[in-house]
Every structure is written in structure tokens, then in C-alpha cells.
Design a protein around this motif. Sequence first.
Motif, PDB file in Angstrom:
ATOM      1  N   GLU A  51      -9.510  11.831   2.019  1.00  0.00           N
ATOM      2  CA  GLU A  51      -8.348  11.601   1.549  1.00  0.00           C
ATOM      3  C   GLU A  51      -7.518  10.533   2.302  1.00  0.00           C
ATOM      4  O   GLU A  51      -6.721   9.770   1.677  1.00  0.00           O
ATOM      5  N   MET A  52      -7.711  10.292   3.496  1.00  0.00           N
ATOM      6  CA  MET A  52      -7.337   9.146   4.364  1.00  0.00           C
ATOM      7  C   MET A  52      -7.729   7.769   3.947  1.00  0.00           C
ATOM      8  O   MET A  52      -6.927   6.795   3.558  1.00  0.00           O
ATOM      9  N   ASP A  53      -9.009   7.792   3.215  1.00  0.00           N
ATOM     10  CA  ASP A  53      -9.473   6.374   2.693  1.00  0.00           C
ATOM     11  C   ASP A  53      -8.671   6.385   1.496  1.00  0.00           C
ATOM     12  O   ASP A  53      -8.358   5.083   1.024  1.00  0.00           O
TER      13      ASP A  53
ATOM     14  N   ASN B 101     -14.676  18.444   2.865  1.00  0.00           N
ATOM     15  CA  ASN B 101     -13.783  18.685   1.815  1.00  0.00           C
ATOM     16  C   ASN B 101     -12.650  17.729   1.782  1.00  0.00           C
ATOM     17  O   ASN B 101     -11.488  17.866   1.465  1.00  0.00           O
ATOM     18  N   GLY B 102     -12.732  16.320   2.066  1.00  0.00           N
ATOM     19  CA  GLY B 102     -12.050  15.254   2.097  1.00  0.00           C
ATOM     20  C   GLY B 102     -11.104  15.365   3.076  1.00  0.00           C
ATOM     21  O   GLY B 102     -10.018  14.317   3.071  1.00  0.00           O
ATOM     22  N   ARG B 103     -11.203  15.965   4.088  1.00  0.00           N
ATOM     23  CA  ARG B 103     -10.103  16.129   5.224  1.00  0.00           C
ATOM     24  C   ARG B 103     -10.822  15.819   6.707  1.00  0.00           C
ATOM     25  O   ARG B 103     -11.962  16.607   6.967  1.00  0.00           O
ATOM     26  N   LEU B 104     -10.346  15.219   7.606  1.00  0.00           N
ATOM     27  CA  LEU B 104     -11.357  15.027   9.011  1.00  0.00           C
ATOM     28  C   LEU B 104     -10.619  16.240   9.924  1.00  0.00           C
ATOM     29  O   LEU B 104     -11.428  16.626  10.821  1.00  0.00           O
ATOM     30  N   LEU B 105      -9.526  16.752   9.513  1.00  0.00           N
ATOM     31  CA  LEU B 105      -8.793  17.902  10.233  1.00  0.00           C
ATOM     32  C   LEU B 105      -8.876  19.334   9.644  1.00  0.00           C
ATOM     33  O   LEU B 105      -8.587  19.147   8.449  1.00  0.00           O
ATOM     34  N   PRO B 106      -9.234  20.316  10.058  1.00  0.00           N
ATOM     35  CA  PRO B 106      -9.455  20.542  11.574  1.00  0.00           C
ATOM     36  C   PRO B 106     -10.832  20.201  12.115  1.00  0.00           C
ATOM     37  O   PRO B 106     -11.090  19.728  13.110  1.00  0.00           O
ATOM     38  N   PHE B 107     -11.926  20.417  11.053  1.00  0.00           N
ATOM     39  CA  PHE B 107     -13.442  20.304  11.464  1.00  0.00           C
ATOM     40  C   PHE B 107     -14.154  19.309  10.858  1.00  0.00           C
ATOM     41  O   PHE B 107     -15.156  19.135  11.066  1.00  0.00           O
TER      42      PHE B 107
END
Length: 376
Positions: free
Chosen positions: A37-39, A283-289
Amino acid sequence: MDIITVKKVDSRKVMNDFVHFPRKHYQNCENYIPDLEMDMRKIFNPKKNAGLEVSDVQAFVAYQGTTPVGRIAAIVNHRANERWQKKDVRFGLIEFVDNPQVAEALLSAVEKYGKSMGMTRIVGPLGITDFDKEGMLVEDFDLEGSMTAIYNYPYYPQIMEQLGYQKEVDWVQIRVNIPQEVPAKYARVSQLTKEMFDLHVRQLTLKDFREGYGRKIFKLLNEAYAPIYGFTEFNEGQADAFVDKYLKLINLELLPAVENKDGEVIAVAVTMGSLNKALKKANGRLLPFGWYHLLRSLKWKYEESAEMLLIAVRPDFQGLGVNAIFFDHLIPIYRKFGFKWAETGPQLDYNIRELSQWKPLNPDIVKRRRCYFKEI
């Protein structure tokens, strides 16, 4: 039934709906590989996307009532239109529920945006650059996608045709099993080509990129890909951004260059280990894992496949056996890392010379995808 409305992405809330929509849309689809999602957010940030220097971009989200039911981005790439003498508005990042009215509303928003800027055709799915995801999947929906290519549900192309969109071009991908040994034809042609033209493989290092080798590669890409459908040259800002993004993901052993006796880079192959399993877990997210799953696939335990993102050869060396040098070099490295199979990025289906080079590896042609167009 609630009326379908389309909103411009002009607030944090609507941008969040744009970015988050695929997570729910594909939540039960095993073959979809989520973007980070950040990209996705960086695409629309002028400070982080140098492509916005040559393109106007507007994102939209479709709602049924207050529920997001689709998204799309309108792109006017002025440099591409000038290069190819077109007046095209591109659509990209298109996702929609199984409802022709939703797709029509989204595409109509892009058409209206394009008309306001003097465009006469709508084409897509395309991105700002040739390195962005392009081409709607029209076959092999049962195969797993990848981080660098579009995956979509089977009803997408059906609805596009219902809405009067026609084929512009098709791409296909090549999937091969990694052989135990380098095929004799590749080994022979590699040796002859290196001797005849005094070429050698250069294994790139971080120091090379710190000293500007990335820009040399993109200069080569601009020369090699100039005749390819829809391609426009990368500026230095775009080159630096791509290097910054992918240098973190690619083991440099999987990124060889070929130089001539004068030290000029005349060809490059960009390949990397697959991150499919890691991206699914993130699943699109770096955080939390999410960061842990990506780091594990990048550094500690490679997945089973490799992605062959591109091979670029300087025009005066094309057709002279340079590609065989890459196969001869990379196959033993793939075996060392335990890759069992590899898949190319999308390649134009009429580029017979490009597709025929894979014949010694008994390739499968998979994942046909399509760019559509319509007069507006």
C-alpha cells in the motif's frame, strides 16, 4: 439499490478507499498478489514519483451508497503522446465488482477527464511508464499472479467487451523449468558471441550503483526499448527512483550486465527471486509483520521461482546472441539458489524473435493479457 457515484481522489479518506479496495475485493482469491500500500500511495505523490513530471494523473473511486465498489486512475502521459503522435488518455489500476454499471461509471470518469484535456482515445490498462503494471488478464486465471503483473477476475475482460472496448495489443508471459545444465545451444552461442565481439559479463556491485551505474542501465533501456509499443524514455529522476526501489529487493547476483572491451554496457538482465508468498502474508502492509515476511524471502529463504523482469540489449547488438550469454550465466545461479522455475514479465505476442529465444527451454506460454482501446 443505491446509485453508483464516482468521486475524485482528493482527500485522505477517498485515497484510503482507493488503496484499501483490493484487500477486500480479492480477500478470497489465492492467485492475487497484493501490492504494498505504501508503493500505491507513492504513485500519486509528486515528491516520490518523477513520472508525474511528464504525466497528469487523477484517481477515482466508485461507491454504491457509501461502500467502495471500484477504483481507477486516469493518466495522460504527454511524453508518450508526443512520441507516438497520439491523443490517448490511459486508464490503469482498474478494479471493480462484478457489475457492468460500476465499470462503465469508472471508465466514463476517465473518458471525461481525457476529453477535458483534448484526448480522443481511451486505452489501458496501462501505467505511467512501461515498468508499471499493464494489460488486463484474459487467460489463465487459475495461475498465481506476481508482484510485477496484473491479476484480475475472469469477468473483467467480459465486461470490457460488453462496454465496446476493443483489443489494442496482447502480451504473454513465458514460464520455464530451470534445467540441471545449461542447454548446449546456449553454451555454444554464448561462447562464440563473447569471443567474436570481445564481450564479458560484469557482476554488478553496490559500489557500481553508488557510482552511477543505474543511470547507465536506464540509458540502455531507453535505447533498447524505444521501438516497443507505448514506451517512453525514462528521465534521470525516474531512473533513480526505480534503482532505489528495486535495489533493496534484488540480489545483485541475479542482475548481470554485459560489457564490451571499452567497458560500455551493451546489455543487462534484471531478474529476482519471487516474493509472492511474502507479499500474500504481508497483505499489502509492512507493519506489524509484513517486513519480516519480505526480509525472509529476500535474505534467508528464497521461494521456488524467479522473476525474469527484463533483458535489454543495445540495438547494434540485438540478434547477435547476447541473450544466450545471460542464459549461460544465470542458469547455474538459479540452480544454486534453488529456483525450480522462472517466469518472464509480459512480452508482446507479436514479438516472435523475443519469444523464440526460449525454445531450448521448452517454454509454456501463459497469462495472456490485453490492452483495450475505445474512441471517445
